[in-house]
Design a protein around this motif. Structure first.
Motif, mmCIF file in Angstrom:
data_model
loop_
_atom_site.group_PDB
_atom_site.id
_atom_site.type_symbol
_atom_site.label_atom_id
_atom_site.label_comp_id
_atom_site.label_asym_id
_atom_site.label_seq_id
_atom_site.Cartn_x
_atom_site.Cartn_y
_atom_site.Cartn_z
ATOM 1 N N GLU A 219 -3.257 -11.942 -18.718
ATOM 2 C CA GLU A 219 -3.713 -11.623 -20.058
ATOM 3 C C GLU A 219 -4.407 -10.259 -20.066
ATOM 4 O O GLU A 219 -4.979 -9.831 -19.062
ATOM 5 C CB GLU A 219 -4.701 -12.696 -20.545
ATOM 6 N N HIS A 220 -4.335 -9.583 -21.209
ATOM 7 C CA HIS A 220 -5.061 -8.331 -21.439
ATOM 8 C C HIS A 220 -4.746 -7.289 -20.358
ATOM 9 O O HIS A 220 -5.621 -6.555 -19.895
ATOM 10 C CB HIS A 220 -6.577 -8.577 -21.467
ATOM 11 N N LEU A 221 -3.490 -7.203 -19.957
ATOM 12 C CA LEU A 221 -3.135 -6.299 -18.859
ATOM 13 C C LEU A 221 -3.259 -4.831 -19.240
ATOM 14 O O LEU A 221 -3.432 -3.977 -18.356
ATOM 15 C CB LEU A 221 -1.709 -6.593 -18.388
ATOM 16 N N ALA A 222 -3.198 -4.524 -20.525
ATOM 17 C CA ALA A 222 -3.355 -3.130 -20.940
ATOM 18 C C ALA A 222 -4.730 -2.594 -20.557
ATOM 19 O O ALA A 222 -4.901 -1.381 -20.325
ATOM 20 C CB ALA A 222 -3.138 -3.000 -22.439
ATOM 21 N N GLU A 223 -5.714 -3.487 -20.444
ATOM 22 C CA GLU A 223 -7.066 -3.059 -20.088
ATOM 23 C C GLU A 223 -7.151 -2.572 -18.639
ATOM 24 O O GLU A 223 -8.100 -1.871 -18.279
ATOM 25 C CB GLU A 223 -8.057 -4.206 -20.312
ATOM 26 N N LEU A 224 -6.190 -2.946 -17.808
ATOM 27 C CA LEU A 224 -6.185 -2.461 -16.430
ATOM 28 C C LEU A 224 -5.942 -0.957 -16.365
ATOM 29 O O LEU A 224 -6.368 -0.286 -15.425
ATOM 30 C CB LEU A 224 -5.099 -3.161 -15.617
ATOM 31 N N ARG A 225 -5.207 -0.428 -17.351
ATOM 32 C CA ARG A 225 -4.830 0.987 -17.376
ATOM 33 C C ARG A 225 -4.111 1.383 -16.090
ATOM 34 O O ARG A 225 -4.336 2.468 -15.534
ATOM 35 C CB ARG A 225 -6.060 1.871 -17.595
ATOM 36 N N ALA A 226 -3.257 0.497 -15.619
ATOM 37 C CA ALA A 226 -2.486 0.764 -14.404
ATOM 38 C C ALA A 226 -1.326 1.703 -14.733
ATOM 39 O O ALA A 226 -0.521 1.417 -15.622
ATOM 40 C CB ALA A 226 -1.969 -0.546 -13.824
ATOM 41 N N GLU A 227 -1.241 2.800 -14.004
ATOM 42 C CA GLU A 227 -0.193 3.793 -14.234
ATOM 43 C C GLU A 227 0.903 3.660 -13.182
ATOM 44 O O GLU A 227 0.633 3.250 -12.041
ATOM 45 C CB GLU A 227 -0.779 5.201 -14.161
ATOM 46 N N PRO A 228 2.137 4.010 -13.544
ATOM 47 C CA PRO A 228 3.196 4.061 -12.534
ATOM 48 C C PRO A 228 2.795 4.973 -11.384
ATOM 49 O O PRO A 228 2.253 6.063 -11.586
ATOM 50 C CB PRO A 228 4.382 4.636 -13.314
ATOM 51 N N GLY A 229 3.052 4.524 -10.152
ATOM 52 C CA GLY A 229 2.656 5.255 -8.966
ATOM 53 C C GLY A 229 1.391 4.713 -8.325
ATOM 54 O O GLY A 229 1.092 5.037 -7.178
ATOM 55 N N GLN A 230 0.641 3.887 -9.051
ATOM 56 C CA GLN A 230 -0.594 3.343 -8.512
ATOM 57 C C GLN A 230 -0.359 1.983 -7.846
ATOM 58 O O GLN A 230 0.714 1.381 -7.968
ATOM 59 C CB GLN A 230 -1.644 3.198 -9.619
ATOM 60 N N PHE A 231 -1.380 1.516 -7.138
ATOM 61 C CA PHE A 231 -1.303 0.210 -6.503
ATOM 62 C C PHE A 231 -2.562 -0.586 -6.808
ATOM 63 O O PHE A 231 -3.581 -0.046 -7.253
ATOM 64 C CB PHE A 231 -1.132 0.346 -4.978
ATOM 65 N N LEU A 232 -2.472 -1.883 -6.593
ATOM 66 C CA LEU A 232 -3.617 -2.768 -6.684
ATOM 67 C C LEU A 232 -3.770 -3.485 -5.349
ATOM 68 O O LEU A 232 -2.832 -3.529 -4.552
ATOM 69 C CB LEU A 232 -3.462 -3.788 -7.818
ATOM 70 N N ARG A 233 -4.937 -4.039 -5.114
ATOM 71 C CA ARG A 233 -5.155 -4.868 -3.927
ATOM 72 C C ARG A 233 -5.047 -6.319 -4.361
ATOM 73 O O ARG A 233 -5.826 -6.791 -5.191
ATOM 74 C CB ARG A 233 -6.503 -4.551 -3.290
ATOM 75 N N TRP A 234 -4.099 -7.032 -3.769
ATOM 76 C CA TRP A 234 -3.706 -8.354 -4.226
ATOM 77 C C TRP A 234 -4.194 -9.423 -3.264
ATOM 78 O O TRP A 234 -3.993 -9.341 -2.069
ATOM 79 C CB TRP A 234 -2.182 -8.440 -4.341
ATOM 80 N N ARG A 235 -4.796 -10.443 -3.830
ATOM 81 C CA ARG A 235 -5.232 -11.606 -3.059
ATOM 82 C C ARG A 235 -4.616 -12.851 -3.706
ATOM 83 O O ARG A 235 -4.953 -13.204 -4.843
ATOM 84 C CB ARG A 235 -6.763 -11.723 -3.052
ATOM 85 N N PHE A 236 -3.699 -13.483 -2.996
ATOM 86 C CA PHE A 236 -3.009 -14.674 -3.511
ATOM 87 C C PHE A 236 -3.754 -15.914 -3.023
ATOM 88 O O PHE A 236 -3.910 -16.119 -1.819
ATOM 89 C CB PHE A 236 -1.559 -14.690 -3.043
ATOM 90 N N LEU A 237 -4.210 -16.725 -3.963
ATOM 91 C CA LEU A 237 -5.047 -17.874 -3.630
ATOM 92 C C LEU A 237 -4.191 -19.062 -3.208
ATOM 93 O O LEU A 237 -4.109 -20.091 -3.881
ATOM 94 C CB LEU A 237 -5.949 -18.226 -4.821
ATOM 95 N N GLN A 238 -3.557 -18.884 -2.070
ATOM 96 C CA GLN A 238 -2.707 -19.912 -1.464
ATOM 97 C C GLN A 238 -3.069 -19.980 0.020
ATOM 98 O O GLN A 238 -3.535 -19.007 0.616
ATOM 99 C CB GLN A 238 -1.226 -19.546 -1.635
ATOM 100 N N ARG A 239 -2.857 -21.125 0.618
ATOM 101 C CA ARG A 239 -3.215 -21.337 2.020
ATOM 102 C C ARG A 239 -2.621 -20.232 2.908
ATOM 103 O O ARG A 239 -1.476 -19.860 2.767
ATOM 104 C CB ARG A 239 -2.707 -22.707 2.467
ATOM 105 N N ARG A 240 -3.454 -19.701 3.814
ATOM 106 C CA ARG A 240 -3.104 -18.666 4.775
ATOM 107 C C ARG A 240 -2.884 -17.287 4.120
ATOM 108 O O ARG A 240 -2.461 -16.347 4.773
ATOM 109 C CB ARG A 240 -1.862 -19.043 5.588
#
Length: 420
Positions: A219-240
């Motif tokens: 939700e509200h992804l426009a607020e991230l202001r993520a531009e093409p070429g950028q990255f995010l640090r992802w944490r997936f809440l799954q075992r291991r």
């Protein structure tokens, strides 16, 4: 950073009492190296605080290189400080080195500083190339967390030093500022973003050998202001998977409620991403990185992607403004089966009338398609273009050298590599 180091040196110089006595000379050297080491630790922590203005203005990969290089200098300063202090105490008290060590460990602040230095040394050893290749990313990150404990242990020792008798408030303020930045951007902001965007895995689909795309809804992804070429640090809440956050670039522009990353199985963590289940909660912090359209200075652009570095190039290939022939993409891969997102790239090229070239072949082959002459043959107006480059460290470094030899000014080469 250099200005801060200069200020620290001035604070030291303002309190120096000239003396030709050997113990005083050792003490003076110990004070200077100690102050610079303490300041260096603050700089290391600040570089990794994930302050958006710094990440966007400098680039995450460059910050990581500065952090690694600075860590070596800080360790040398810590060791120099300990050696000078030990020699100065031994000379002043007229005792041997072993007795001096025993006496100094009787001071709690000195014992704490020694423990902090030992922790910093452990972090440094874990980052050595020979060791880094043999440990998992999770282990490496876990060891790196010891830096916070090391800084805390050394802080009390620094306030107890004679250098800070009059400027302790300034030193405490500097530490407090860095601590607030760390807590805010590495703890508060990720939690706030997680609650605000409510990200969940929507789909995992294969893109090629060992490569998958993960579509995440929120939700509200426009607020991230993520531009093409950028990255995010992802944490997936799954075992291991939940214990580690790794940087993955967006492989497509943000579309409504959807984000997409494309991941190659390079380690244990990235291999497990192939087994993500739809509905898995996700915490993503960012965006980070400076490989965006804001770096552009020329009407024409050349994009060069290698390996998984094609992901930010694919997003830029779709979104960078440009008319027919103004945007060209070179995609370096070992074989045709290693080309990922191929159908999307070809569709974008056809729609935008953009150039698209696949440079296939082994990296150790006699012919190098990214050599200066080869680049100029493919893109005759190369020297008139901005160049965006992303790929493995070896490829990125070699290609930057080739571009410079081909006549592209250094200021028009915008590069990031996946080495951190």
């Amino acid at each position: 950073m250099l200005g801060g180091a200069g200020l620290v040196a001035l604070l030291w110089a303002a309190q120096v009492r000239p003396s030709a006595r050997l113990d005083a000379l050792f003490a003076t050297a110990a004070h200077l190296t100690g102050l610079l080491a303490g300041y260096g630790v603050l700089v290391l922590l600040f570089l990794m605080a994930r302050v958006p203005a710094v990440e966007h203005g400098v680039g995450a990969d460059r910050l990581a290189r500065w952090h690694a290089r600075g860590g070596r200098h800080v360790l040398l300063l810590c060791l120099g400080h300990a050696l000078f202090a030990l020699c100065g105490y031994a000379v002043h008290e007229g005792v041997d080195v072993v007795s001096a060590v025993r006496d100094l460990f009787g001071y709690p602040a000195v014992a704490a500083a020694f423990a902090g230095t030992a922790l910093l040394a452990a972090v440094g050893v874990s980052s050595a190339r020979a060791v880094r290749r043999r440990v998992s990313h999770e282990t490496w990150r876990g060891v790196h967390l010891l830096v916070y404990l090391a800084a805390s242990l050394a802080f009390g020792h620094q306030l107890a030093g004679p250098d800070l008798a009059l400027t302790g408030w300034f030193w405490a303020l500097a530490h407090a500022t860095v601590a607030v930045l760390l807590v805010w951007y590495r703890a508060v902001v990720p939690v706030r973003q997680a609650l605000r965007h409510a990200l969940r895995v929507a789909e995992v689909r294969a893109e090629g050998p060992g490569v998958v795309s993960v579509v995440v809804y929120g939700e509200h992804l426009a607020e991230l202001r993520a531009e093409p070429g950028q990255f995010l640090r992802w944490r997936f809440l799954q075992r291991r998977l939940w214990r580690t956050a790794l940087p993955f670039s967006l492989s497509a522009p943000v579309q409504g409620h959807a984000l997409r990353i494309t991941v190659k199985a390079l380690g244990g963590h990235s291999r497990r991403i192939r087994r993500l289940r739809p509905g898995t909660r996700v915490i993503a912090t960012g965006p980070f990185g400076a490989l965006t359209a804001a770096r552009r200075t020329r009407p024409k652009v050349l994009l060069i992607g290698g390996g998984v570095g094609i992901t930010p190039m694919r997003a830029l290939f779709e979104t960078l403004p440009g008319g027919p022939g103004e945007i060209t993409l070179l995609y370096r891969a070992g074989t045709a089966e290693h080309l990922v997102l191929r159908s999307e790239l070809e569709a974008i090229a056809a729609e935008r009338q953009a150039g698209l070239h696949y440079l296939l072949g082994s990296s150790d082959a006699a012919y190098d398609p990214l050599a200066p002459q080869a680049l100029l043959a493919l893109v005759p107006d190369l020297t008139e273009r901005d160049v965006y480059l992303c790929g493995p460290p070896g490829m990125a470094e070699a290609t930057q050298g080739a571009l410079l030899r081909a006549g592209v000014p250094a200021g028009r080469i915008h590069a990031e590599c996946f080495s951190f």
